[in-house]
Design a protein around this motif. Structure first.
Motif, PDB file in Angstrom:
ATOM      1  N   ASN A   1       0.859  -1.187   0.000  1.00 22.28           N
ATOM      2  CA  ASN A   1       0.000   0.000   0.000  1.00 22.28           C
ATOM      3  C   ASN A   1       0.894   1.235   0.000  1.00 22.28           C
ATOM      4  O   ASN A   1       1.748   1.393   0.874  1.00 22.28           O
ATOM      5  CB  ASN A   1      -0.902   0.018   1.235  1.00 22.28           C
ATOM      6  CG  ASN A   1      -1.763  -1.228   1.329  1.00 22.28           C
ATOM      7  OD1 ASN A   1      -2.253  -1.736   0.326  1.00 22.28           O
ATOM      8  ND2 ASN A   1      -1.940  -1.731   2.542  1.00 22.28           N
ATOM      9  N   ILE A   2       0.683   2.128  -0.978  1.00 26.01           N
ATOM     10  CA  ILE A   2       1.550   3.293  -1.140  1.00 26.01           C
ATOM     11  C   ILE A   2       0.702   4.557  -1.038  1.00 26.01           C
ATOM     12  O   ILE A   2      -0.198   4.783  -1.855  1.00 26.01           O
ATOM     13  CB  ILE A   2       2.291   3.266  -2.491  1.00 26.01           C
ATOM     14  CG1 ILE A   2       2.979   1.911  -2.704  1.00 26.01           C
ATOM     15  CG2 ILE A   2       3.307   4.396  -2.566  1.00 26.01           C
ATOM     16  CD1 ILE A   2       3.527   1.716  -4.100  1.00 26.01           C
ATOM     17  N   THR A   3       1.010   5.416  -0.064  1.00 25.24           N
ATOM     18  CA  THR A   3       0.273   6.656   0.144  1.00 25.24           C
ATOM     19  C   THR A   3       1.087   7.829  -0.374  1.00 25.24           C
ATOM     20  O   THR A   3       2.254   8.006   0.005  1.00 25.24           O
ATOM     21  CB  THR A   3      -0.050   6.846   1.638  1.00 25.24           C
ATOM     22  OG1 THR A   3      -0.845   5.735   2.096  1.00 25.24           O
ATOM     23  CG2 THR A   3      -0.819   8.132   1.860  1.00 25.24           C
ATOM     24  N   VAL A   4       0.466   8.618  -1.264  1.00 25.30           N
ATOM     25  CA  VAL A   4       1.127   9.762  -1.894  1.00 25.30           C
ATOM     26  C   VAL A   4       0.122  10.906  -1.948  1.00 25.30           C
ATOM     27  O   VAL A   4      -1.065  10.721  -1.635  1.00 25.30           O
ATOM     28  CB  VAL A   4       1.609   9.408  -3.322  1.00 25.30           C
ATOM     29  CG1 VAL A   4       2.678   8.333  -3.284  1.00 25.30           C
ATOM     30  CG2 VAL A   4       0.431   8.969  -4.193  1.00 25.30           C
ATOM     31  N   PRO A   5       0.552  12.119  -2.334  1.00 25.40           N
ATOM     32  CA  PRO A   5      -0.413  13.209  -2.504  1.00 25.40           C
ATOM     33  C   PRO A   5      -1.557  12.794  -3.429  1.00 25.40           C
ATOM     34  O   PRO A   5      -1.357  12.054  -4.402  1.00 25.40           O
ATOM     35  CB  PRO A   5       0.435  14.327  -3.106  1.00 25.40           C
ATOM     36  CG  PRO A   5       1.811  14.067  -2.565  1.00 25.40           C
ATOM     37  CD  PRO A   5       1.941  12.576  -2.540  1.00 25.40           C
TER      38      PRO A   5
END
Length: 757
Positions: free
Chosen positions: A255-259
Motif C-alpha cells: 500500500n503506497i500513500t502519496v499526494p
C-alpha cells in the motif's frame, strides 16, 4: 627459394623418421607440460555437478530456493522528500539447512554519510574538472540517504537482535529456523530520498524548478532479503554500487500513500483502480484494454499540465499485489502523462504502459509504448511467453534501470520539442533494454552482485535482436538510416576497439562487476557480441535459438549460475563450446587471424612400374614452368595416366560428376591473437565470380599458431579475403587479404565500404 617435394606416400614415413632421429640426438628427455590446448575441457573451471545443479545445466532433483513474502505500508512525503515504511517479511526456509540468522540488504546505505562506497576508488587531483563535480567532491556536504531503522520485531512484537554492517543487516533469530519452516518479522524504517539527477543513482526524484514539482522513481526503498542458495550460502557481498542485486522470489502486498493529485504505477496488479481513477480515466482504461494497434492516453498532457499547478494536501493510497516477483518498485508524480496499449502474447493480453512528463514529448508519446510492445513480442519469441500482466516504461532523466514490470528510461527532447536521431534511437534502445530485463534477471534470476554479465550481457544480446525487429515493425523510424537500426552493441566489429585495448585495463567477463575498469564493454558489449558470434557464425541460428530458449525456460523463476548457462547451451545444441567459453569469458585474449602466405601449385603425373604417381610442383620450382609448357597439368582430357586411372576405377556416370581442378593453392594462416575462431575466406576468381569457404574452429586444435588449407579449382584465384563480413571480432584486418592490403584494390574498396556501414 628452392623447395623439396616428396611423393605423397613418402611424407608420413620420412616425417616420422626425422622426428625419431631428432629425439635420439637429445641428451635430455622431452620435458612434460600441462595441457594448454585451447580445446581442453572446462573441468578445472567448473564446479562438480550435484543433485542441485546437473551436468546438463538443468536444475537437479534436490534444487531449492527460498521464498520471501512482503506486506508493506509506504508513505511518501513530497514536501520533505522522505519515504516512510513498515514491512512484515515472511521468510520460508526451503533449503535443507537450519538457519540461526538471516541477512537483509540495506542498499540505501550506499548513500549514508559514513558509507565506505564513496572511498572505494581512492582519488587524485584532476587538472580540469566540471564545477558541479568539484562542488560535490570538495564543497557540499555529502547527502545522507541511508536507512534509519526504527525497530526490528518478531511476530509477537518483541525486539529482535540485529547488526548492521554497511549495506547488510544480520538478524539473529531467538530460535533456529529449521529446514521447511518459516518465520515472520517486522521492520520499520525511513530515509531521505535523493535527487537522482544531482546524486546520480538508480532511484530517487527529479526536481523541475519551473513548476516546483518532483517526479519520483523509487526502488531499493525497503530492506530486502538476501539470497541463500546452494552456490553461495548467504549472498551477503556488500553493495558497492556497480554489482547490482541478488534477490529471492516472493509475493508482495504493498500500500503506497502519496499526494492525492499524483499519478502512480508500480510492480503488481492495482487492487483499487476504481477508487484512485477518475471516471474519465476508467473509460480510457477500458478502451486501452481492447486497443492492440496504438496506445490510448489515460492521462493527457493537458490534464498533467493542469495538475502541475496545484499541490494537494490530501492523500491517496494505491494498493498493489504482485505474485512471484523478486523485487518491487514504483513511480509517482502529478506531472505524469499516462498511456497504455494491449499486446497479444500468444493469446494472453499484456498491457504495454508508459508514464512521462510533458518534458518527454513529443518523443515519448510517439515511441515509448511502441518500444515496450515490440520488446515483449521479440523476447517472448526467443525465450518464453512474458508471464506478467503489464510492462511499464517511465521517463526519468539520465536513468536506465529495471525492476519487475517497471523500468526507468532516459531520452529527452530539447525544450522546443525537437530531438536528434541520436536522442530518438538512444531512447528506444534503453526502453528495449530495460523492459527486456524483465526476462533477465527479473524472471531468469541470476546473481547480479557476482555476475553482471549474466543479466546485462544476455539482455544486451536480446536487445540487439529486438532492435532489428523494431526496425522491421516500424520502418518509418529508420528511414534516416537506410532501413537499418543503428545498434550500439551486438555486431562483432563493434567490440574490436575494446578488445584491442591495453591489457592493463581489461578484465575477463568472468569478473565481479566491482573489479573491472570498463563495465559497459565488459558486462554488456563483449558477452552480447560473443553470443551473437555464436548464433551467426559458430552454432547457427537454429541450434543457438533452441539452446538459448532451453536455458531460458529451464531457469525461469529460478537462480541460474554461469555454469548452468554454459552447460545448457552445449547440452541442448550438441556442440562443444568449452573452447569458446574459456577464451571469450575466462580470458582477455583477442582474435587476430591472418593470411601468412599463399603458394600456387600445379599437378603432374608420372608413370612407373608400380603404376602412376601424382606430384605437386610449386610455381617457384623449375619443373612448374616445364610441366606447364608440356601440358602435364592435371586434366582428365590431357593427362593420359590420370585419365586411364579414372577410367579404370570409376564408372562413366561417376566420372561425369567429378571435378576437373587445374589450380591448387596452399594457404597458410597464422594466429597472432590468442583466441581461436573458424576460418572464413572469400575467394574471388579471375573471372569475377566469388566463393565463400568456411573451416571449423577445430582446424586449430593441434597447432595453435598456424593452419593450412588447400584450395583446388578449375579457375585461377585473384584475391582471398579473410573474415569478409567482420564476423569474428578480428582486431587487425591488415593481414586479412591476399594479395596484401597495400596492393589489393579490392580489399581497399572492401574496407571503405565497411567504414561507411
Amino acid at each position: 627459394m628452392k623447395r623439396i617435394h616428396f611423393y605423397i606416400l613418402a611424407f608420413l614415413f620420412i616425417g616420422a623418421n626425422l622426428a625419431t632421429a631428432q629425439e635420439n640426438q637429445d641428451d635430455k628427455k622431452p620435458q612434460g607440460h600441462i595441457n594448454q590446448n585451447k580445446f581442453r575441457q572446462l573441468y578445472q573451471e567448473f564446479s562438480t555437478p550435484n543433485m542441485y545443479r546437473t551436468a546438463s545445466g538443468a536444475p537437479g532433483s534436490a534444487y531449492y530456493q527460498q521464498q520471501a513474502d512482503y506486506e508493506m505500508d509506504i508513505e511518501l512525503d513530497d514536501k520533505t522528500q522522505k519515504l516512510y515504511g513498515v514491512e512484515t517479511i515472511t521468510y520460508t526456509n526451503n533449503s535443507p539447512d537450519d538457519l540461526d540468522y538471516l541477512w537483509v540488504q540495506l542498499d540505501q546505505n550506499v548513500r549514508a554519510k559514513n558509507s565506505q562506497a564513496s572511498l572505494k576508488n581512492g582519488g587524485r587531483i584532476p587538472r580540469l574538472q566540471r564545477t558541479s563535480t568539484f562542488v560535490k567532491s570538495y564543497v557540499a556536504d555529502p547527502f545522507d540517504g541511508g536507512f534509519n531503522i526504527d525497530y526490528v520485531r518478531d511476530d509477537r512484537g518483541k525486539p529482535l537482535s540485529f547488526t548492521i554492517n554497511e549495506t547488510m543487516m544480520r538478524i539473529d533469530l531467538p530460535e533456529t529456523l529449521e529446514a521447511g519452516d518459516k518465520v515472520s518479522f517486522t521492520i520499520k524504517w525511513w530515509y531521505n530520498v535523493n535527487n537522482h539527477v544531482t546524486n546520480r543513482a538508480r532511484s530517487g526524484y527529479e526536481h523541475f524548478a519551473k513548476d516546483g514539482n518532483n517526479a519520483y522513481v523509487i526502488a531499493q526503498f525497503f530492506p530486502r532479503m538476501a539470497v541463500y542458495n546452494d552456490v553461495e550460502g548467504w549472498q551477503n557481498y556488500q553493495f558497492w554500487g556497480n554489482g547490482e542485486f541478488a534477490l529471492p522470489f516472493g509475493n508482495y502486498k504493498v500500500n503506497i500513500t502519496v499526494p492525492a493529485d499524483h499519478i502512480l504505477d508500480a510492480t503488481g496488479k492495482l487492487q483499487n483502480r476504481k477508487s484512485v481513477f477518475s471516471k474519465k480515466m476508467m473509460q480510457r482504461y477500458d478502451q486501452a484494454l481492447e486497443s492492440y494497434d496504438k496506445p490510448v492516453i489515460i492521462v493527457t498532457q493537458e490534464e498533467a499540465a493542469a495538475a502541475e499547478k496545484d499541490f494537494s494536501n490530501k492523500k491517496k493510497t494505491w494498493k498493489f499485489y504482485a505474485e512471484n516477483v523478486r523485487d518491487f518498485a514504483f513511480a509517482t508524480s502529478r506531472k505524469f502523462i499516462w498511456d497504455m496499449q494491449a499486446v497479444d502474447i500468444n493469446g494472453k493480453k499484456v498491457m504495454a504502459v508508459s508514464m512521462y512528463p510533458k518534458e518527454g514529448n513529443p518523443l515519448w508519446e510517439e515511441y515509448s509504448t511502441k518500444a515496450v510492445a515490440s520488446t515483449l513480442e521479440t523476447y517472448s519469441k526467443h525465450t518464453f511467453d512474458y508471464p506478467y500482466h503489464k510492462a511499464i516504461s517511465v521517463h526519468a532523466k539520465n536513468q536506465g534501470m529495471e525492476y519487475p514490470m517497471i523500468c526507468w528510461n532516459y531520452g529527452r527532447p530539447s525544450e522546443d520539442g525537437t530531438y536528434s536521431e541520436r536522442t530518438k534511437f538512444g531512447m528506444i534502445s534503453v526502453i528495449i533494454h530495460e523492459v527486456g530485463h524483465n526476462f533477465f534477471p527479473m524472471i531468469v534470476n541470476s546473481d547480479e552482485r557476482q555476475w553482471g554479465w549474466m543479466d546485462e550481457g544476455l539482455d544486451t544480446f536480446m536487445q540487439y535482436l529486438s532492435e532489428q525487429e523494431f526496425a522491421k515493425e516500424y520502418p518509418e523510424s529508420v528511414a534516416s538510416t537506410g532501413g537499418k537500426y543503428p545498434s550500439r552493441r551486438g555486431e562483432a566489429s563493434k567490440i574490436v576497439p575494446y578488445m584491442k585495448g591495453s591489457q592493463s585495463r581489461l578484465s575477463p567477463i568472468m569478473s565481479n562487476p566491482e573489479n573491472v575498469h570498463q563495465l559497459g564493454p565488459n558486462a554488456y558489449g563483449k558477452p552480447a557480441t560473443g553470443l551473437n558470434i555464436l548464433r551467426e557464425t559458430i552454432m547457427g541460428k537454429e541450434a543457438f535459438d533452441h539452446a538459448f530458449k532451453t536455458y531460458s525456460q529451464r531457469w525461469m523463476f529460478k537462480h541460474p549460475s554461469p555454469e548452468d548457462f554454459f552447460r545448457t547451451m552445449e547440452d541442448a545444441s550438441g556442440i562443444d563450446l568449452d573452447w569458446f567459453w574459456r577464451g571469450w569469458f575466462y580470458t582477455t585474449d583477442y582474435v587476430d587471424i591472418g593470411i601468412e602466405s599463399v603458394e600456387k601449385y600445379q599437378v603432374a603425373s608420372r608413370e612407373s612400374k608400380n603404376g602412376g604417381f601424382v606430384y605437386f610442383v610449386g610455381e617457384d620450382d623449375e619443373r612448374y614452368k616445364k610441366d606447364n609448357e608440356g601440358q602435364a597439368i592435371l586434366s582428365m582430357e590431357q593427362n593420359v595416366p590420370l585419365k586411364e586411372y579414372l577410367m579404370d576405377n570409376f564408372s562413366e556416370q561417376e566420372r561425369a560428376s567429378m571435378k576437373n581442378p587445374k589450380y591448387f593453392y596452399e594457404v597458410k594462416f597464422n594466429k597472432p591473437g590468442g583466441l581461436v575462431m573458424p576460418i572464413i575466406v572469400e575467394c574471388t576468381y579471375e573471372d569475377g565470380t566469388t566463393e565463400m569457404m568456411k573451416y571449423p574452429v577445430q582446424i586449430w586444435r593441434k597447432n595453435d599458431n598456424s593452419a593450412k588449407i588447400v584450395i583446388s579449382s578449375s579457375k585461377a584465384i585473384k584475391t582471398l579475403q579473410l573474415d569478409p563480413k567482420l564476423e569474428t571480432a578480428d582486431i587487425d584486418t591488415s593481414n586479412n587479404a591476399w594479395p596484401s592490403e597495400e596492393g589489393n584494390t579490392d580489399f581497399k574498396k572492401f574496407k571503405e565500404n565497411k567504414v561507411k556501414q
